[in-house]
Design an enzyme around this catalytic site. Structure first.
Site, PDB file in Angstrom:
ATOM      1  N   ASP A 174     -59.317  30.908  67.761  1.00 14.82           N
ATOM      2  CA  ASP A 174     -59.121  29.891  66.728  1.00 14.82           C
ATOM      3  C   ASP A 174     -59.291  30.427  65.311  1.00 14.82           C
ATOM      4  O   ASP A 174     -59.781  31.538  65.092  1.00 14.82           O
ATOM      5  CB  ASP A 174     -60.067  28.700  66.972  1.00 14.82           C
ATOM      6  CG  ASP A 174     -61.462  29.114  67.413  1.00 14.82           C
ATOM      7  OD1 ASP A 174     -61.842  30.269  67.187  1.00 14.82           O
ATOM      8  OD2 ASP A 174     -62.175  28.274  67.986  1.00 14.82           O
ATOM      9  N   ASN A 178     -70.691  19.476  71.243  1.00 11.05           N
ATOM     10  CA  ASN A 178     -69.962  18.304  71.755  1.00 11.05           C
ATOM     11  C   ASN A 178     -69.094  18.664  72.965  1.00 11.05           C
ATOM     12  O   ASN A 178     -68.240  17.894  73.369  1.00 11.05           O
ATOM     13  CB  ASN A 178     -69.098  17.684  70.644  1.00 11.05           C
ATOM     14  CG  ASN A 178     -68.050  18.657  70.119  1.00 11.05           C
ATOM     15  OD1 ASN A 178     -67.881  19.745  70.664  1.00 11.05           O
ATOM     16  ND2 ASN A 178     -67.337  18.264  69.077  1.00 11.05           N
ATOM     17  N   HIS A 199     -66.986  21.214  73.130  1.00  7.25           N
ATOM     18  CA  HIS A 199     -65.690  21.844  72.841  1.00  7.25           C
ATOM     19  C   HIS A 199     -65.653  23.292  73.310  1.00  7.25           C
ATOM     20  O   HIS A 199     -66.677  23.964  73.376  1.00  7.25           O
ATOM     21  CB  HIS A 199     -65.293  21.694  71.364  1.00  7.25           C
ATOM     22  CG  HIS A 199     -66.033  22.555  70.392  1.00  7.25           C
ATOM     23  ND1 HIS A 199     -66.230  22.184  69.074  1.00  7.25           N
ATOM     24  CD2 HIS A 199     -66.625  23.779  70.502  1.00  7.25           C
ATOM     25  CE1 HIS A 199     -66.894  23.140  68.450  1.00  7.25           C
ATOM     26  NE2 HIS A 199     -67.137  24.117  69.282  1.00  7.25           N
ATOM     27  N   GLU A 259     -61.411  19.744  70.610  1.00  9.36           N
ATOM     28  CA  GLU A 259     -62.449  18.748  70.356  1.00  9.36           C
ATOM     29  C   GLU A 259     -62.302  17.557  71.312  1.00  9.36           C
ATOM     30  O   GLU A 259     -61.218  17.306  71.846  1.00  9.36           O
ATOM     31  CB  GLU A 259     -62.301  18.241  68.913  1.00  9.36           C
ATOM     32  CG  GLU A 259     -62.557  19.310  67.851  1.00  9.36           C
ATOM     33  CD  GLU A 259     -64.033  19.559  67.577  1.00  9.36           C
ATOM     34  OE1 GLU A 259     -64.709  20.090  68.484  1.00  9.36           O
ATOM     35  OE2 GLU A 259     -64.500  19.239  66.483  1.00  9.36           O
TER      36      GLU A 259
HETATM   37  C1  F6R Z   1     -65.375  29.804  67.974  1.00 10.08           C
HETATM   38  C2  F6R Z   1     -65.265  28.902  69.102  1.00 10.08           C
HETATM   39  C3  F6R Z   1     -66.249  27.805  69.304  1.00 10.08           C
HETATM   40  C4  F6R Z   1     -67.675  28.334  69.500  1.00 10.08           C
HETATM   41  C5  F6R Z   1     -68.643  27.177  69.738  1.00 10.08           C
HETATM   42  C6  F6R Z   1     -70.073  27.664  69.881  1.00 10.08           C
HETATM   43  O1  F6R Z   1     -64.352  30.764  68.003  1.00 10.08           O
HETATM   44  O2  F6R Z   1     -64.347  29.032  69.842  1.00 10.08           O
HETATM   45  O3  F6R Z   1     -65.869  27.060  70.434  1.00 10.08           O
HETATM   46  O4  F6R Z   1     -67.708  29.221  70.589  1.00 10.08           O
HETATM   47  O5  F6R Z   1     -68.579  26.276  68.684  1.00 10.08           O
HETATM   48  O6  F6R Z   1     -70.484  28.191  68.653  1.00 10.08           O
HETATM   49  P1  F6R Z   1     -71.913  28.892  68.497  1.00 10.08           P
HETATM   50  O7  F6R Z   1     -71.857  30.127  69.310  1.00 10.08           O
HETATM   51  O8  F6R Z   1     -72.017  29.182  67.023  1.00 10.08           O
HETATM   52  O9  F6R Z   1     -72.918  27.910  68.985  1.00 10.08           O
END
Ligand code: F6R
Length: 242
Positions: A64, A133, A135, A140
């Site tokens: 992303d 959440n 994701h 989302e």
């Molecule tokens: C980022 C991504 C997100 C993160 C997720 C967890 O490229 O794909 O899905 O993996 O938000 O983020 P952290 O590791 O910061 O808790």
């Protein structure tokens, strides 16, 4: 699904980087699906430290990117990857792919990204983190599981979780481009890394709850080759048998 219980965050990083190293020993030109976020900082550090890994033939597809940030912006995921991994390993810059958040036509950018992934032969090993959440990537909670690469409006909780990097929630972009659920499910192997008590509840929903678009990660239950590497805190509700 295989659940690997790690003692702590550092153990998650060690175990995950070992899996990546093994993958690249077996198939040096693997297509790695990569994620950003705090969870992967330590994983990438371990990969950098392991001087035996040869990335010279490796291709990478990031999940992303924020819409509106260019690769020079220190909050862009391109910048994150360059700083925390790519600039320290022997990967060819031309083999690293991240959607462009600056594309004039976001829809074509998404379509081209899907074509690119197809032309590379799909993803061999997909690394995933988990949002509070539920994701995965920036898919989302929503009305349906979106199959392909698409742009998405970020939820307030996601913007809040990432506000620490921007200094202020209002500076967090309102939308992002993300690889879709279909591409994630088509990866030959998926490794979901989860750390910390604050993710214990959502992890149980993802792994054992009903498969619902409101918990996007729950779709991973359908993947035939899913490995979860989580620390004791993230697995605390599972270990309690809840
Ligand atoms: C980022 C991504 C997100 C993160 C997720 C967890 O490229 O794909 O899905 O993996 O938000 O983020 P952290 O590791 O910061 O808790």
């Amino acid at each position: 699904m295989k659940i690997i219980s790690a003692t702590n965050y550092f153990d998650i990083c060690e175990k995950t980087s070992n899996l990546v190293a093994k993958q690249l020993r077996q198939k040096p030109n693997s297509v790695l699906g990569l994620a950003t976020g705090s969870t992967f900082l330590g994983v990438y550090e371990k990969l950098i430290q392991n001087k035996e890994i040869d990335f010279s033939q490796t291709r990478t597809i990031n999940l992303d990117e924020y819409v509106g940030l260019d690769g020079e912006d220190k909050n862009s995921y391109r910048y994150f990857m360059e700083r925390n991994l790519f600039s320290h390993i022997n990967i060819l810059p031309s083999n690293t792919f991240i959607p462009s958040g600056m594309a004039k036509d976001i829809k074509s950018e998404c379509e081209n990204y899907d074509k690119l992934i197809k032309n590379l032969g799909g993803i061999d090993l997909q690394l995933l983190g988990l949002g509070l959440n539920g994701h995965i990537g920036f898919n989302e909670p929503g009305d349906c599981f979106v199959a392909n690469t698409h742009s998405v409006a970020l939820q307030q909780s996601t913007r809040q979780a990432n506000a620490r990097f921007f200094g202020d929630i209002d500076k967090v972009p309102a939308s992002a481009i993300t690889v879709g659920i279909k591409t994630i499910l088509q990866a030959k192997k998926v490794v979901l890394c989860v750390s910390g008590l604050q993710k214990a509840k959502i992890l149980i929903q993802v792994l054992f709850g009903p498969i619902l678009p409101n918990v996007q990660g729950s779709i991973l239950q359908l993947h035939q080759n899913l490995i979860i590497i989580a620390d004791k805190e993230a697995l605390s509700l599972w270990e309690e048998g809840l």
